[in-house]
Design an enzyme around this catalytic site. Structure first.
Site, PDB file in Angstrom:
ATOM      1  N   ARG A   1      -1.262 -11.785  -4.135  1.00 16.84           N
ATOM      2  CA  ARG A   1      -0.075 -11.449  -4.920  1.00 16.84           C
ATOM      3  C   ARG A   1       1.062 -12.395  -4.563  1.00 16.84           C
ATOM      4  O   ARG A   1       1.314 -12.641  -3.386  1.00 16.84           O
ATOM      5  CB  ARG A   1       0.348  -9.995  -4.653  1.00 16.84           C
ATOM      6  CG  ARG A   1      -0.753  -9.020  -5.048  1.00 16.84           C
ATOM      7  CD  ARG A   1      -0.326  -7.574  -4.920  1.00 16.84           C
ATOM      8  NE  ARG A   1      -1.468  -6.718  -5.262  1.00 16.84           N
ATOM      9  CZ  ARG A   1      -1.453  -5.397  -5.211  1.00 16.84           C
ATOM     10  NH1 ARG A   1      -0.349  -4.773  -4.838  1.00 16.84           N
ATOM     11  NH2 ARG A   1      -2.531  -4.701  -5.535  1.00 16.84           N
TER      12      ARG A   1
ATOM     13  N   ARG B   1       3.578  -6.876   3.729  1.00 12.09           N
ATOM     14  CA  ARG B   1       3.605  -7.463   2.386  1.00 12.09           C
ATOM     15  C   ARG B   1       3.218  -8.939   2.473  1.00 12.09           C
ATOM     16  O   ARG B   1       4.022  -9.789   2.826  1.00 12.09           O
ATOM     17  CB  ARG B   1       5.021  -7.313   1.799  1.00 12.09           C
ATOM     18  CG  ARG B   1       5.146  -7.650   0.321  1.00 12.09           C
ATOM     19  CD  ARG B   1       6.556  -7.376  -0.184  1.00 12.09           C
ATOM     20  NE  ARG B   1       6.919  -5.978  -0.062  1.00 12.09           N
ATOM     21  CZ  ARG B   1       6.604  -5.036  -0.963  1.00 12.09           C
ATOM     22  NH1 ARG B   1       5.981  -5.365  -2.070  1.00 12.09           N
ATOM     23  NH2 ARG B   1       6.940  -3.776  -0.772  1.00 12.09           N
TER      24      ARG B   1
ATOM     25  N   GLU C   1       3.408   3.199   1.954  1.00 16.20           N
ATOM     26  CA  GLU C   1       2.256   3.204   1.058  1.00 16.20           C
ATOM     27  C   GLU C   1       1.046   2.475   1.649  1.00 16.20           C
ATOM     28  O   GLU C   1       1.159   1.360   2.151  1.00 16.20           O
ATOM     29  CB  GLU C   1       2.649   2.526  -0.259  1.00 16.20           C
ATOM     30  CG  GLU C   1       1.507   2.470  -1.251  1.00 16.20           C
ATOM     31  CD  GLU C   1       1.847   1.638  -2.504  1.00 16.20           C
ATOM     32  OE1 GLU C   1       3.045   1.425  -2.763  1.00 16.20           O
ATOM     33  OE2 GLU C   1       0.906   1.220  -3.187  1.00 16.20           O
TER      34      GLU C   1
ATOM     35  N   SER D   1      -2.897   3.661  -3.498  1.00 16.75           N
ATOM     36  CA  SER D   1      -2.313   4.111  -4.746  1.00 16.75           C
ATOM     37  C   SER D   1      -3.470   4.478  -5.662  1.00 16.75           C
ATOM     38  O   SER D   1      -4.333   3.652  -5.920  1.00 16.75           O
ATOM     39  CB  SER D   1      -1.486   2.974  -5.340  1.00 16.75           C
ATOM     40  OG  SER D   1      -0.689   3.444  -6.390  1.00 16.75           O
TER      41      SER D   1
ATOM     42  N   ARG E   1      -2.900  -2.957   5.893  1.00  7.56           N
ATOM     43  CA  ARG E   1      -1.928  -1.909   6.233  1.00  7.56           C
ATOM     44  C   ARG E   1      -2.546  -0.833   7.121  1.00  7.56           C
ATOM     45  O   ARG E   1      -1.852  -0.215   7.934  1.00  7.56           O
ATOM     46  CB  ARG E   1      -1.355  -1.282   4.960  1.00  7.56           C
ATOM     47  CG  ARG E   1      -0.397  -2.241   4.246  1.00  7.56           C
ATOM     48  CD  ARG E   1       0.367  -1.597   3.120  1.00  7.56           C
ATOM     49  NE  ARG E   1       1.270  -2.560   2.496  1.00  7.56           N
ATOM     50  CZ  ARG E   1       2.081  -2.297   1.477  1.00  7.56           C
ATOM     51  NH1 ARG E   1       2.100  -1.069   0.948  1.00  7.56           N
ATOM     52  NH2 ARG E   1       2.854  -3.227   0.976  1.00  7.56           N
TER      53      ARG E   1
END
Length: 428
Positions: A264, A279, A351, A354, A392
RNA sequence: GGAGAGGUGGCAGAGUGGUCGAAUGUACCUGACUCGAAAUCAGGCGUAGGUUCAAACCUACCGUGGGUUCGAAUCCCACCCUCUCCGCCA
């Protein structure tokens, strides 16, 4: 993509529903285009019918050896008007399609209404927070303290938002992915798939990343006229396996799990989570995807969310489940649960997964269908969720399992995947 | 990278300018026959869109995109994909 029939029949309802997710839909423009479309399409089809009929006459006359010059003259003028009408129609349909592709999904009735993250609703909280009798360090300090997590070297090789792991930490990262895959394949009934990490634009359109979110993606030039995109999630290649397919009713639900890297660009997130590996431009994820019968998709969402939670439970990481509100759900989703893991150093839940039901939104873009009870093709529903984000998860373990001496305990569930080892020790 | 072959309905496979949305076979559905099934016989059986209360009618679609033509699955151009052979390669 929304059903265009729905827009025609209930424009007001759609506009209102979209407004709850903060999307301003220009209904007036759509209405105008739709009326124009109706007129032009009817006219075009009339002309086409006329041309077809006349051409047929010519054929018949010719086969009888009759003179066709009279009929030919009659059609002579038809061509120009028809061509103009066809171009006009094509143009207006392209414009409508463009609009359609940029409209987000409608929130499900059970999706809480709200404007932002702060309106998300906590559904449940699981696990107990550990109390520390020493100063808690964040995962960067723990990892660098072990000399096994290295952002400097990654920056040299690639730049910001990359990481290098070494030794036991690299092994634990690998172990996590193996562990997750094993649980989902052996206990949750998923079929493991290995898929391409570079996909074409059609696939990105299918799951909703294109045309709107090109800036979030990395792309490579395949040749002069074609790009390939690095997958931002395994959802893209895995869900697109059923693009343009009609699957058998009995085969539903299809359950796939894939472990892939994800890429990403994180455009627009400058300054957010710059420290550490929360991130990154590249991270690993184990993704669960189900292709389901429309009447079952909400059951599947609950099931799949529970299966992602199972990993956190096994790893004994405290977490909570959030129902995202209408203003916070993603572009393609009708309903989303986020799993948020406890990070003691941030004193916050973050998070880690999801899980979403996209209903027929992706299926319509992909033309992914099944043959219903009457034998008619009908759009499937797609559901997916992370089970879990590997990087994560590693962060969560470093923070929740850190020891006063700088080492890290290995969660019991993971020990078999690390040769029975119980601790990552500090080596001086 | 070089040479060749090919992409047509769920599958197989015909169709090289007109009545072709497409023969035929097979699969599938309905009916007849049968105690039942098989076999046989008859009929049905693509997708999307438009007008429409509906019935019905119309339009588009033969890998994709353009072109020629009154008319294209069929002719021309470009591209994509698959297969075979040669070369190279993790």
């Amino acid at each position: 993509m929304l059903d265009i029939q729905l827009l025609r029949n209930d424009l007001d309802g759609v506009t209102k529903s979209l407004a709850t997710r903060g999307f301003v839909f220009d209904a007036a423009t759509f209405q105008t285009l739709e009326m124009e479309r109706k007129t032009i399409q009817t006219r075009t089809q009339e002309l086409q019918a006329k041309r077809n009929a006349t051409s047929k006459q010519i054929g018949q006359a010719k086969s009888k050896g009759e003179d066709v010059s009279a009929i030919m003259a009659e059609v002579a003028n038809l061509g120009d008007e028809l061509k103009a009408a066809e171009l006009n129609l094509e143009d207006i349909q392209a414009r409508m399609n463009e609009i359609l592709l940029t409209i987000p999904n409608l929130p499900h009735e059970t999706t809480p209404t709200g404007k932002s993250e702060s309106d998300n609703v906590e559904v449940r909280r699981v696990g107990t927070l550990r109390s520390f009798d020493f100063d808690v360090r964040d995962h960067v300090d723990v990892g660098e303290g072990l000399n096994q997590l290295d952002f400097g070297t990654a920056a040299k090789i690639s730049g910001a938002r990359f990481s290098v792991m070494r030794g036991q930490l690299a092994r634990m990262h690998r172990a996590l992915a193996q562990f997750m895959l094993d649980v989902h394949t052996q206990e949750h009934g998923y079929t493991e798939v290995y898929v391409p990490y570079l996909v074409n634009a059609d696939s990105m359109r299918g799951t909703g990343q294109l045309p709107k979110f090109e800036a979030d993606l990395f792309a490579v030039q395949k040749n002069e006229n074609e790009k390939l995109y690095l997958i931002p999630t395994a959802e893209v290649p895995v869900t697109n396996m059923v693009r343009d397919e009609i699957v058998a009713l009995e085969s539903l639900p299809l359950k796939f799990v894939a472990h892939t890297p994800c890429f990403r660009s994180e455009a627009g997130s400058y300054g957010r989570d710059t420290r550490g590996m929360i991130r990154q431009h590249q991270f690993d994820k184990v993704e669960l995807v189900q292709i389901a019968h429309p009447s079952k998709s909400y059951e599947v969402l609950e099931e799949l969310t529970g299966q992602a939670e199972a990993i956190l439970k096994r790893l004994e990481l405290p977490y909570r489940v959030m129902a995202l509100c209408s203003g916070d759900i993603g572009f393609s989703a009708a309903k989303t649960y986020d799993l948020e893991v406890w990070l003691p150093a941030q004193n916050a839940y973050r998070e880690i997964s999801s899980c979403s039901n996209f209903e027929a939104f992706q299926a319509r873009r992909m033309q992914a269908r099944y043959r219903n009870e009457k034998g008619k093709p009908e759009l499937v529903h797609t559901i997916n969720g992370s089970g879990l984000a590997v990087g994560r998860t590693l962060v969560a373990i470093l923070e929740n399992y850190q020891r006063a001496d700088g080492g890290v305990d290995i969660p019991a569930a993971l020990q078999p995947y690390m040769g029975g080892q119980k601790v990552i020790e500090v080596v001086s």
